[in-house]
Design a protein around this motif. Structure first.
Motif, PDB file in Angstrom:
ATOM      1  N   HIS B  90      -1.877  28.837 -25.594  1.00  0.00           N
ATOM      2  CA  HIS B  90      -2.662  27.613 -25.395  1.00  0.00           C
ATOM      3  C   HIS B  90      -4.060  27.705 -25.991  1.00  0.00           C
ATOM      4  CE1 HIS B  90       0.392  25.616 -23.013  1.00  0.00           C
ATOM      5  NE2 HIS B  90       0.618  26.775 -22.427  1.00  0.00           N
ATOM      6  N   PHE B  96      -0.297  22.903 -26.220  1.00  0.00           N
ATOM      7  CA  PHE B  96      -1.418  22.014 -25.923  1.00  0.00           C
ATOM      8  C   PHE B  96      -2.663  22.832 -25.589  1.00  0.00           C
ATOM      9  CE2 PHE B  96       0.734  22.452 -21.801  1.00  0.00           C
ATOM     10  CZ  PHE B  96      -0.318  22.801 -20.986  1.00  0.00           C
ATOM     11  N   GLU B 100      -7.061  20.290 -21.735  1.00  0.00           N
ATOM     12  CA  GLU B 100      -6.267  19.245 -21.072  1.00  0.00           C
ATOM     13  C   GLU B 100      -5.990  19.676 -19.630  1.00  0.00           C
ATOM     14  OE1 GLU B 100      -3.004  17.719 -23.338  1.00  0.00           O
ATOM     15  OE2 GLU B 100      -4.209  17.642 -25.150  1.00  0.00           O
ATOM     16  N   THR B 102      -5.366  18.311 -16.820  1.00  0.00           N
ATOM     17  CA  THR B 102      -4.319  17.732 -15.978  1.00  0.00           C
ATOM     18  C   THR B 102      -2.934  18.302 -16.271  1.00  0.00           C
ATOM     19  OG1 THR B 102      -4.220  15.953 -17.586  1.00  0.00           O
ATOM     20  CG2 THR B 102      -5.447  15.529 -15.571  1.00  0.00           C
ATOM     21  N   LYS B 103      -2.771  18.978 -17.421  1.00  0.00           N
ATOM     22  CA  LYS B 103      -1.445  19.504 -17.740  1.00  0.00           C
ATOM     23  C   LYS B 103      -1.091  20.706 -16.884  1.00  0.00           C
ATOM     24  CE  LYS B 103      -0.373  17.441 -21.998  1.00  0.00           C
ATOM     25  NZ  LYS B 103       0.499  17.533 -23.155  1.00  0.00           N
ATOM     26  N   CYS B 104      -2.098  21.410 -16.361  1.00  0.00           N
ATOM     27  CA  CYS B 104      -1.816  22.581 -15.514  1.00  0.00           C
ATOM     28  C   CYS B 104      -2.330  22.391 -14.088  1.00  0.00           C
ATOM     29  CB  CYS B 104      -2.456  23.834 -16.104  1.00  0.00           C
ATOM     30  SG  CYS B 104      -1.936  24.205 -17.776  1.00  0.00           S
ATOM     31  N   THR B 106      -3.463  20.655 -10.616  1.00  0.00           N
ATOM     32  CA  THR B 106      -3.130  19.485  -9.802  1.00  0.00           C
ATOM     33  C   THR B 106      -4.432  18.874  -9.267  1.00  0.00           C
ATOM     34  OG1 THR B 106      -2.910  20.980  -7.942  1.00  0.00           O
ATOM     35  CG2 THR B 106      -0.895  20.389  -9.082  1.00  0.00           C
TER      36      THR B 106
END
Lengths: 221, 112
Positions: B90, B96, B100, B102-104, B106
């Motif tokens: 990453h 990605f 980012e 929000t991709k990992c 919560t």
């Protein structure tokens, strides 16, 4: 009882397999049929244009202008190539820029700050010769990162004011008082705060350490 | 009645029979206090989707120790090219990028 259930199991397995493959075959058949239709439709359109150069956005050889992500600069629809004049106003020519030997960062993006620091480019402050140039503001701002394990940000006013006027950012985007802008990376990635420019016209957010450069105690762990 | 039961059972069994025991999703929350300060929640790491792309020894034990909480993952180290931010992961065009959130994470943007 057992033998019969075994038979049913075998039958059911065969059935499921045949159903699965049957569906796959029909889907493939449908795909190839539509593809063939597409080809027959596309062929006469190309020959109709005749002498005019055909710009195929999917053919790299016919591409002239690309946007910053390397995709054809255009209107976003690959089936409708933008006109030559539209393309001339969009993006830049990556090959021409690399041939010019401009300095790049480790992600292969042109390092515009380095260009300024090493006096490779000297843009005029204004098209109006009577305009006075405002000298860059030499003021670094330490923006503490909220988490314990992330380096703090050093924001350099100098490089920003070299390119921009104060009013570009203050007070619409950033309130000019330390600590009164509740920034977050989540909002920046959505295009707020620094993300108003970075990721669009300025270098992207990919290299975290470019901004998060001031070590924290906990961050060294 | 029984015929149909057996048939349905066989159909159900035929599809997932190829899978093997998977680790699924891991909740990474050892630095949860710091995460809350930063306005994000724990990371849900999808081990299952990584299993499909990579072999075990691509990541273990060189990049990640195979015991929960032992690796000492932090965003700082990810940014420096360790763990998730390893040069081929990453922190490269292959996956990605790290920003980012929000991709990992919560609950991004929940606190403050």
């Amino acid at each position: 009882m057992k033998a019969s259930s075994n038979k049913f199991m075998k039958g059911a397995l065969l059935l499921s397999l045949s159903v699965f493959f049957g569906v796959a075959v029909t889907v493939n058949g449908a795909d190839s049929a539509t593809a063939a239709k597409g080809k027959t439709n596309a062929a006469p359109a190309k020959s109709e244009k005749g002498a005019a150069p055909v710009l195929d956005p999917n053919d790299p050889a016919s591409l002239i202008y690309l946007d910053t992500s390397g995709k054809p600069a255009g209107i976003g629809d690959p089936n409708k190539p933008a006109s030559q004049s539209y393309k001339a106003g969009q993006g830049w020519h990556p090959q021409a820029l690399s041939a010019a030997g401009l300095p790049k960062d480790k992600y292969g993006l042109i390092d515009w700050a380095k260009l300024v620091r090493e006096n490779i480019v000297k843009p005029k402050p204004s098209l109006d010769p009577n305009d006075e140039e405002m000298p860059p503001l030499k003021m670094d701002i330490l923006i503490p990162a909220k988490g314990d394990f992330v380096n703090d940000v050093i924001y350099p006013h100098e490089m920003h004011t070299y390119w921009l006027k104060c009013e570009v950012c203050h007070p619409a985007i950033f309130v000019p008082a330390k600590g009164s802008n509740n920034m977050s990376m989540a909002e920046i990635t959505k295009g707020n705060w620094c993300g108003r420019c970075h990721g669009k016209v300025a270098f992207p957010l990919t290299d975290c350490n470019k901004c998060h450069s001031s070590p924290k105690k906990a961050a060294s762990k | 009645m029984k015929k149909w039961q057996v048939l349905a059972l066989a159909l159900l069994m035929a599809v997932p029979a190829t899978g093997f025991a998977q680790i699924g999703k891991l909740k990474l929350d050892s630095k949860v206090d710091s995460m809350h300060k930063a306005g994000v929640g724990p990371v849900i790491f999808p081990h299952d989707s990584h299993e499909k792309l990579y072999k075990c020894n691509d990541c273990h034990p060189k990049i990640f120790k195979e015991k929960r909480g032992e690796s000492g993952i932090s965003m700082k180290l990810n940014m420096d090219g360790k763990f998730c931010g390893s040069p081929n992961c990453h922190n490269s065009p292959k996956a990605f990028p790290l920003f980012e959130c929000t991709k990992c994470h919560t609950n991004v943007g929940a606190a403050k």
